[in-house]
Design a protein around this motif. Structure first.
Motif, PDB file in Angstrom:
ATOM      1  N   TYR A   1      -1.614  -7.240 -10.836  1.00 34.22           N
ATOM      2  CA  TYR A   1      -1.847  -6.216  -9.826  1.00 34.22           C
ATOM      3  C   TYR A   1      -3.221  -5.563  -9.950  1.00 34.22           C
ATOM      4  O   TYR A   1      -3.636  -4.804  -9.082  1.00 34.22           O
ATOM      5  CB  TYR A   1      -0.778  -5.119  -9.914  1.00 34.22           C
ATOM      6  CG  TYR A   1       0.606  -5.518  -9.451  1.00 34.22           C
ATOM      7  CD1 TYR A   1       0.942  -6.842  -9.199  1.00 34.22           C
ATOM      8  CD2 TYR A   1       1.594  -4.561  -9.269  1.00 34.22           C
ATOM      9  CE1 TYR A   1       2.215  -7.195  -8.782  1.00 34.22           C
ATOM     10  CE2 TYR A   1       2.876  -4.901  -8.851  1.00 34.22           C
ATOM     11  CZ  TYR A   1       3.174  -6.230  -8.610  1.00 34.22           C
ATOM     12  OH  TYR A   1       4.445  -6.574  -8.194  1.00 34.22           O
TER      13      TYR A   1
ATOM     14  N   GLU B   1      -8.109   1.568  -2.751  1.00 33.21           N
ATOM     15  CA  GLU B   1      -8.071   0.422  -3.663  1.00 33.21           C
ATOM     16  C   GLU B   1      -7.975  -0.889  -2.894  1.00 33.21           C
ATOM     17  O   GLU B   1      -8.697  -1.855  -3.177  1.00 33.21           O
ATOM     18  CB  GLU B   1      -6.872   0.557  -4.609  1.00 33.21           C
ATOM     19  CG  GLU B   1      -6.531  -0.676  -5.423  1.00 33.21           C
ATOM     20  CD  GLU B   1      -7.471  -0.913  -6.590  1.00 33.21           C
ATOM     21  OE1 GLU B   1      -7.377  -1.977  -7.227  1.00 33.21           O
ATOM     22  OE2 GLU B   1      -8.310  -0.026  -6.864  1.00 33.21           O
TER      23      GLU B   1
ATOM     24  N   SER C   1      -0.646   6.359  -3.490  1.00 33.46           N
ATOM     25  CA  SER C   1      -1.360   6.294  -4.774  1.00 33.46           C
ATOM     26  C   SER C   1      -1.172   4.926  -5.395  1.00 33.46           C
ATOM     27  O   SER C   1      -0.207   4.207  -5.088  1.00 33.46           O
ATOM     28  CB  SER C   1      -0.840   7.366  -5.741  1.00 33.46           C
ATOM     29  OG  SER C   1       0.478   7.050  -6.171  1.00 33.46           O
ATOM     30  N   ASP C   2      -2.091   4.566  -6.305  1.00 41.31           N
ATOM     31  CA  ASP C   2      -1.981   3.283  -6.996  1.00 41.31           C
ATOM     32  C   ASP C   2      -0.685   3.204  -7.790  1.00 41.31           C
ATOM     33  O   ASP C   2       0.013   2.184  -7.777  1.00 41.31           O
ATOM     34  CB  ASP C   2      -3.167   3.094  -7.947  1.00 41.31           C
ATOM     35  CG  ASP C   2      -4.488   2.927  -7.210  1.00 41.31           C
ATOM     36  OD1 ASP C   2      -4.467   2.637  -5.993  1.00 41.31           O
ATOM     37  OD2 ASP C   2      -5.543   3.076  -7.851  1.00 41.31           O
TER      38      ASP C   2
ATOM     39  N   ILE D   1       0.849  -1.188   0.000  1.00 40.99           N
ATOM     40  CA  ILE D   1       0.000   0.000   0.000  1.00 40.99           C
ATOM     41  C   ILE D   1       0.885   1.240   0.000  1.00 40.99           C
ATOM     42  O   ILE D   1       1.870   1.315   0.730  1.00 40.99           O
ATOM     43  CB  ILE D   1      -0.918   0.026   1.244  1.00 40.99           C
ATOM     44  CG1 ILE D   1      -1.679  -1.292   1.395  1.00 40.99           C
ATOM     45  CG2 ILE D   1      -1.907   1.195   1.161  1.00 40.99           C
ATOM     46  CD1 ILE D   1      -2.397  -1.434   2.718  1.00 40.99           C
TER      47      ILE D   1
ATOM     48  N   ALA E   1       2.411   2.685  -5.542  1.00 43.33           N
ATOM     49  CA  ALA E   1       2.412   1.343  -4.967  1.00 43.33           C
ATOM     50  C   ALA E   1       2.870   0.310  -5.989  1.00 43.33           C
ATOM     51  O   ALA E   1       3.704  -0.559  -5.703  1.00 43.33           O
ATOM     52  CB  ALA E   1       1.027   0.999  -4.437  1.00 43.33           C
ATOM     53  N   ARG E   2       2.346   0.413  -7.197  1.00 42.11           N
ATOM     54  CA  ARG E   2       2.691  -0.584  -8.215  1.00 42.11           C
ATOM     55  C   ARG E   2       4.139  -0.456  -8.653  1.00 42.11           C
ATOM     56  O   ARG E   2       4.820  -1.470  -8.876  1.00 42.11           O
ATOM     57  CB  ARG E   2       1.736  -0.437  -9.400  1.00 42.11           C
ATOM     58  CG  ARG E   2       0.298  -0.786  -9.028  1.00 42.11           C
ATOM     59  CD  ARG E   2      -0.655  -0.673 -10.191  1.00 42.11           C
ATOM     60  NE  ARG E   2      -2.034  -0.923  -9.744  1.00 42.11           N
ATOM     61  CZ  ARG E   2      -3.056  -1.094 -10.559  1.00 42.11           C
ATOM     62  NH1 ARG E   2      -2.871  -1.031 -11.870  1.00 42.11           N
ATOM     63  NH2 ARG E   2      -4.266  -1.328 -10.075  1.00 42.11           N
TER      64      ARG E   2
ATOM     65  N   ARG F   1     -10.723  -4.034  -2.585  1.00 40.02           N
ATOM     66  CA  ARG F   1     -10.382  -5.380  -3.033  1.00 40.02           C
ATOM     67  C   ARG F   1     -10.543  -6.408  -1.917  1.00 40.02           C
ATOM     68  O   ARG F   1     -10.992  -7.532  -2.153  1.00 40.02           O
ATOM     69  CB  ARG F   1      -8.959  -5.379  -3.588  1.00 40.02           C
ATOM     70  CG  ARG F   1      -8.844  -4.543  -4.871  1.00 40.02           C
ATOM     71  CD  ARG F   1      -7.503  -4.646  -5.513  1.00 40.02           C
ATOM     72  NE  ARG F   1      -7.239  -6.013  -5.963  1.00 40.02           N
ATOM     73  CZ  ARG F   1      -6.115  -6.373  -6.556  1.00 40.02           C
ATOM     74  NH1 ARG F   1      -5.153  -5.500  -6.752  1.00 40.02           N
ATOM     75  NH2 ARG F   1      -5.944  -7.620  -6.944  1.00 40.02           N
TER      76      ARG F   1
ATOM     77  N   GLY G   1      -1.861  -1.125  -4.194  1.00 39.85           N
ATOM     78  CA  GLY G   1      -2.562   0.101  -4.543  1.00 39.85           C
ATOM     79  C   GLY G   1      -2.660   1.064  -3.393  1.00 39.85           C
ATOM     80  O   GLY G   1      -1.996   0.930  -2.359  1.00 39.85           O
ATOM     81  N   SER G   2      -3.529   2.048  -3.559  1.00 42.66           N
ATOM     82  CA  SER G   2      -3.800   3.039  -2.525  1.00 42.66           C
ATOM     83  C   SER G   2      -4.661   2.418  -1.423  1.00 42.66           C
ATOM     84  O   SER G   2      -5.234   1.336  -1.608  1.00 42.66           O
ATOM     85  CB  SER G   2      -4.542   4.227  -3.133  1.00 42.66           C
ATOM     86  OG  SER G   2      -5.835   3.808  -3.562  1.00 42.66           O
TER      87      SER G   2
END
Length: 294
Positions: free
Chosen positions: A228, A241, A191-192, A188, A195-196, A245, A237-238
């Protein structure tokens, strides 16, 4: 395996038991096939004396036989070792004065007790990577099921939850004991995109090293990045997000425990500690509020 250098998870659990006060502690998985079930019990019972009611154990068979030569085991005994050792682990956890025999030991046990004794039996989860036989074994033994997941989709893994609960009900076990836990790779950040980017670098490095030791090719960075997304099972992700999930998976699987493996591939400590902070301050409150709604 060099990619996963922690060879004694029970030692770390004992260290954590001595320095924490509230959180539950346990092995993400104890590969029981190559360990001694009595020593595993004794080590975690010691932790339970430091942290009563907070120690749990995930007993798994292991995803390969790569370490069998190290411990002088025959890979043809793969399932026998796990089944026999799990049976003994459950016996010594259940109570004192154990009389037991099984194929992994040359000598039977006659009226023996493993010390120390915890105030209450340890919670033992059956760890599985998704084998249908493991689902059946968990139900047969009346154990909660701990799914270790590296790929697939939420919908794919939902079928394991349905199969476990249906078989559990058919076996007549108490409904409230049908626990399912899920462990996935996850990370985490604010922001997405951040994170990615951060997680892909470290996770791909870890997978490449680990699979090379097994003689298997590593997935490309692009293929791994594709897992992802919302249809995959790597939770990156954030906070919003990850909240969405986890809640989506809970709606499909009804799991009661969610674990994210964050520290991978030499990730700097500051990065995964920030993830722990976001998980506790941003994700968990949202999940609790959502699940508390009527």
């Amino acid at each position: 395996m060099r990619a996963m250098p922690l060879s004694s998870p029970t030692s770390v659990v004992n260290a954590a038991a001595a320095t924490t006060h509230r959180i539950k502690l346990g092995t993400a998985v104890t590969v029981l096939s190559t360990d001694d079930p009595i020593r595993v019990f004794q080590q975690l019972a010691t932790a339970a004396s430091l942290a009563p009611g907070r120690i749990e154990l995930v007993a798994g068979r292991g995803s390969s036989t790569i370490t069998f030569p190290l411990f002088d085991h025959d890979e043809h005994d793969y399932d026998m070792l796990y089944a026999s050792k799990l049976d003994l682990l459950m016996a010594v956890d259940a109570g004192e004065n154990v009389t037991w025999h099984g194929p992994h030991r040359k000598r039977p046990l006659q009226n023996v007790t493993a010390f120390p004794r915890p105030e209450q039996p340890l919670k033992i989860w059956l760890g599985t990577g998704g084998s249908p036989d493991s689902v059946s074994r968990a139900v047969e033994l009346g154990l909660p099921m701990f799914l270790g997941i590296l790929g697939g989709t939420p919908e794919h893994w939902a079928q394991y939850g349905r199969a476990y609960r249906a078989a559990w009900a058919q076996a007549g076990h108490p409904v409230e004991r049908a626990d399912i836990a899920v462990a996935v790779h996850g990370f985490i950040a604010e922001s997405d995109a951040l994170a990615r980017s951060v997680y892909l670098e470290h996770e791909h490095r870890m997978m490449a090293q680990g699979l090379a030791e097994l003689g298997r090719p590593a997935p490309s960075r692009a293929d791994r990045a594709a897992t992802y997304g919302p249809d995959g099972m790597v939770f990156v992700g954030s906070p919003d997000e990850i909240t969405d999930r986890i809640l989506h998976l809970h709606g499909l699987l009804g799991h009661t425990r969610q674990i994210l493996q964050m520290d991978v591939g030499g990730m700097p400590q500051r990065d995964f500690l920030r993830t722990v902070e976001l998980l506790g301050t941003k994700v968990l409150p949202q999940i609790r509020a959502e699940l508390a709604q009527p």
